[in-house]
Design an enzyme around this catalytic site. Structure first.
Site, mmCIF file in Angstrom:
data_model
loop_
_atom_site.group_PDB
_atom_site.id
_atom_site.type_symbol
_atom_site.label_atom_id
_atom_site.label_comp_id
_atom_site.label_asym_id
_atom_site.label_seq_id
_atom_site.Cartn_x
_atom_site.Cartn_y
_atom_site.Cartn_z
ATOM 1 N N LYS A 184 0.858 -1.183 0.000
ATOM 2 C CA LYS A 184 0.000 0.000 0.000
ATOM 3 C C LYS A 184 0.899 1.239 0.000
ATOM 4 C CE LYS A 184 -0.947 2.459 2.953
ATOM 5 N NZ LYS A 184 -0.416 3.752 3.495
ATOM 6 N N THR A 195 9.657 0.198 2.672
ATOM 7 C CA THR A 195 8.600 0.733 1.828
ATOM 8 C C THR A 195 7.541 1.340 2.710
ATOM 9 O OG1 THR A 195 6.824 0.173 0.349
ATOM 10 C CG2 THR A 195 7.432 -1.475 1.952
ATOM 11 N N GLU A 282 -0.207 9.361 -6.048
ATOM 12 C CA GLU A 282 -1.230 10.402 -5.930
ATOM 13 C C GLU A 282 -1.242 11.288 -7.166
ATOM 14 O OE1 GLU A 282 -1.399 10.609 -1.063
ATOM 15 O OE2 GLU A 282 -0.142 12.018 -2.142
ATOM 16 N N SER A 411 -8.980 17.009 5.402
ATOM 17 C CA SER A 411 -10.282 17.649 5.592
ATOM 18 C C SER A 411 -11.406 16.664 5.359
ATOM 19 C CB SER A 411 -10.410 18.857 4.673
ATOM 20 O OG SER A 411 -10.167 18.468 3.341
#
Lengths: 411, 411
Positions: A184, A195, A282, A411
């Site tokens: 992950k 990692t 991302e 958030s």
């Protein structure tokens, strides 16, 4: 946004490993956020951890437990990294291990708290809601089963968009060995000797020193060769378990005739798991291999490869599919490699030579570069002309979505 | 997008310096992209340049010329960096200097080509259209005037949104000295021993070795303390000229009674010019000072400050006004400072202590951090608790617009 095919393969069971998953409300509802691995007695376990000085409480405790006892359980929670949490964080990690040990007292083989390795991932700097985690443990134990790898891959995700797994069966000298693993991570990725989180198991019978040696060797060429944003996490950990349940004589050294095939298969599984993290980086829209050749040694090849792989200017140019090779030269030049003769440097984008002898390749045309840049997967190859060492680092581009994801994460 | 007040101050003339600007169509039309500085005879000139191994042709040539002759002209073009351009790039830089020297043959004091220092900024890896530049030189020479600083500040811009200047007059022992300077740069900013481009002049009478020493000292604490994206340019250069036209006896050493006041004023001008670059950083919405205290030495303070200032996770969190202090701890921990005792680390956002002894400050409330994060200017202060050294690095946040600007730059 993931790049390439990230679909889960068939995840083969590993005899000697059972996995349970449950929902413990660490951070979100409707999220199976707690994973327990049960490891059979007699298995050999090795692990490597982050080198970040601010390593998380579970990393500190797992490292200690591994040094003093043979691990029988791994407990992994997502939603909270239990990092930057001081003494209280150490206590909650210890309570977690003790609570799991307590659940085994009625079992045939009760374990002690130091036979449990804790792992946490998620937000940094908030105390772990340990009561909720502990309340979830009996449910995870009740859920233990050999075919839990797919669910575990989902259970350990944070900002990952997809679960990550790799699995293969090899046959060596008439004996079948199975290797299965999950990983992950999608941000704060520039592992150093480890990692984000990865758990790999095999049923091959491997002596403990060799498990440790194998893990270090394959991590060095897999998880230690990826970067998304250059930020090394506080919680990186990578575990390799050899249960020995496949049977046969113990593999004790690299001289064993079965070693090479096993090493190669482990290397493939680890590399796949590492690359999956980059492919799901991302905001990633491109998977970029940075290969540096003709260096004096591996270190300088890596220094230059990371200088390129970390450059925000190059990463945004790749996002824009702009073959802006000047930025590549600038990143090579700033890597700090001593006495680099730039007039010997060649650069290719896949098969297109964009830079020859330190300047623009005379026959290079912008359309050629533009064609390569349209691809989802691109290799930047840099030849230094000063030696025979080479190394490769994998990274992704820097997109609007990277900023969006990290501006919004809490958030 | 610029942060704070970047308006140009009154730019005082420097006796002995004349500046001419013209349009030479290097890359864009309707853009005054060529600037010539004329320096009086007898002036002392010092310069520092990028340490990027791929330094541009004009950097190589300027370094050489500076070593062999007293500079009388600076030629600066924007739109093309003449970097990664190989031998041809060296030739065009040399042709530029020779062309300017040729224009002075009719003058009272003709200069040789090696008395001209060339500077280029703009896109990397394309050949400089030297014919257009040379065609522009007579117009720039015809435009020479003492009050050209404002126009020069605009003339050297690339992705800068605003011209950058600083100017002050000091009085020391009854003598007035004037210091005026300009800078440019907004991306590929992590200068190493120099800056993007900055030109500062004073009319103070300073001996050449002291001009060099002063320049190194003030650059170290100004341009060498800023970073936008960690990418060191191929073309960084910073020049300090002392014309001596203010008169008075020569200032020859740091023991001169006028030295301290002059040093302090130069430091202010250089710091302002450096900070202006960060304030106008590509996509910047916040100006962030990263101050590291209680270190063993300046180097480890800088290592940690840069680790924080380069972290994309921290920079995006600041863009989002998210006081995500866990990311700050992770960046401190990954800086590679040996034997760092994290339990002694304190972190403040301005006056709010967010981390105490390596964990969350017990009395910290999220609203306090959120309040500071709303500001345009924020100081991250990190105390290491192991020494008395300190250092500060200035940077900006990482926004959607950084990605947009750098994804679009060449198109």
């Amino acid at each position: 946004m993931a790049v390439g095919d990230l679909s889960m393969p068939t995840m083969h069971d590993i005899a000697g490993i059972r996995i349970g998953i449950t929902e413990s409300y660490i951070r979100y509802k409707n999220r199976r956020d707690l994973v327990v691995f049960e490891i059979c007695e007699g298995a050999q376990v090795a692990a490597v951890f982050t080198k970040n000085a601010f390593c998380a409480a579970p990393v500190q405790l797992a490292r200690h437990h591994l040094a003093v006892a043979a691990p029988r359980y791994l407990v992994i929670n997502t939603g909270n990294a239990n990092a930057g949490t001081g003494l209280q964080g150490m206590e909650t990690a210890a309570e977690t291990c003790q609570a799991l040990a307590n659940l085994t007292t009625a079992a045939a083989q009760p374990v002690s708290a130091n036979q449990v390795l804790p792992f946490s991932t998620g937000v940094i700097g908030e105390q772990l809601p340990v009561d909720r985690l502990i309340a979830g443990l009996p449910h995870a134990i009740a859920d233990l089963k050999v075919n839990g790898w797919n669910e575990a891959a989902s259970g350990i995700m944070t900002t990952d968009t997809l679960p990550k797994g790799a699995s293969e069966i090899i046959e060596v000298e008439g004996q079948r060995y199975t290797i299965t693993g999950i990983s992950k991570g999608a941000g704060m990725i520039r592992p150093n000797m480890a990692t984000m989180l990865a758990f790999v198991a095999t049923d091959a019978p491997i002596a403990k020193p060799l498990v440790e040696q194998l893990l270090k060797a394959v991590v060095e060429q897999s998880f230690n060769r990826i970067t998304i944003d250059g930020d090394t996490s506080t919680n990186d950990a990578c575990v390799l378990v050899a249960t020995g349940k496949a049977g046969g004589t113990l593999i004790e050294s690299a001289q064993d005739s079965r070693y090479e095939a096993l090493f190669t298969a482990l290397q493939r599984v680890f590399t796949r798991l590492a690359q999956l993290i980059v492919r799901d980086g991302e905001g990633a829209t491109k998977f970029i291999s940075v290969r540096v050749e003709q260096g004096l040694n591996s270190q300088e090849c890596c220094d230059i490869a990371y200088s390129v792989a970390h450059s925000p200017l190059i990463k945004t140019a790749f996002f824009a599919s702009d073959p802006n090779w000047g930025r590549i030269l600038a990143a090579v030049g700033k890597a700090g490699v001593p006495e680099l003769d730039v007039s010997k440097i060649q650069v290719w984008l896949d098969d297109v030579q964009i830079c020859r002898d330190g300047g623009a390749a005379p026959d290079y045309r912008e359309e050629q570069g533009a064609r390569v840049m349209q691809q989802e997967e691109i290799t930047i190859r840099i030849a230094l002309g000063r030696g025979s060492a080479s190394d490769t680092v994998w990274t992704c581009d820097l997109s609007y979505d990277y900023v969006k994801i990290n501006a919004d994460y809490r958030s």
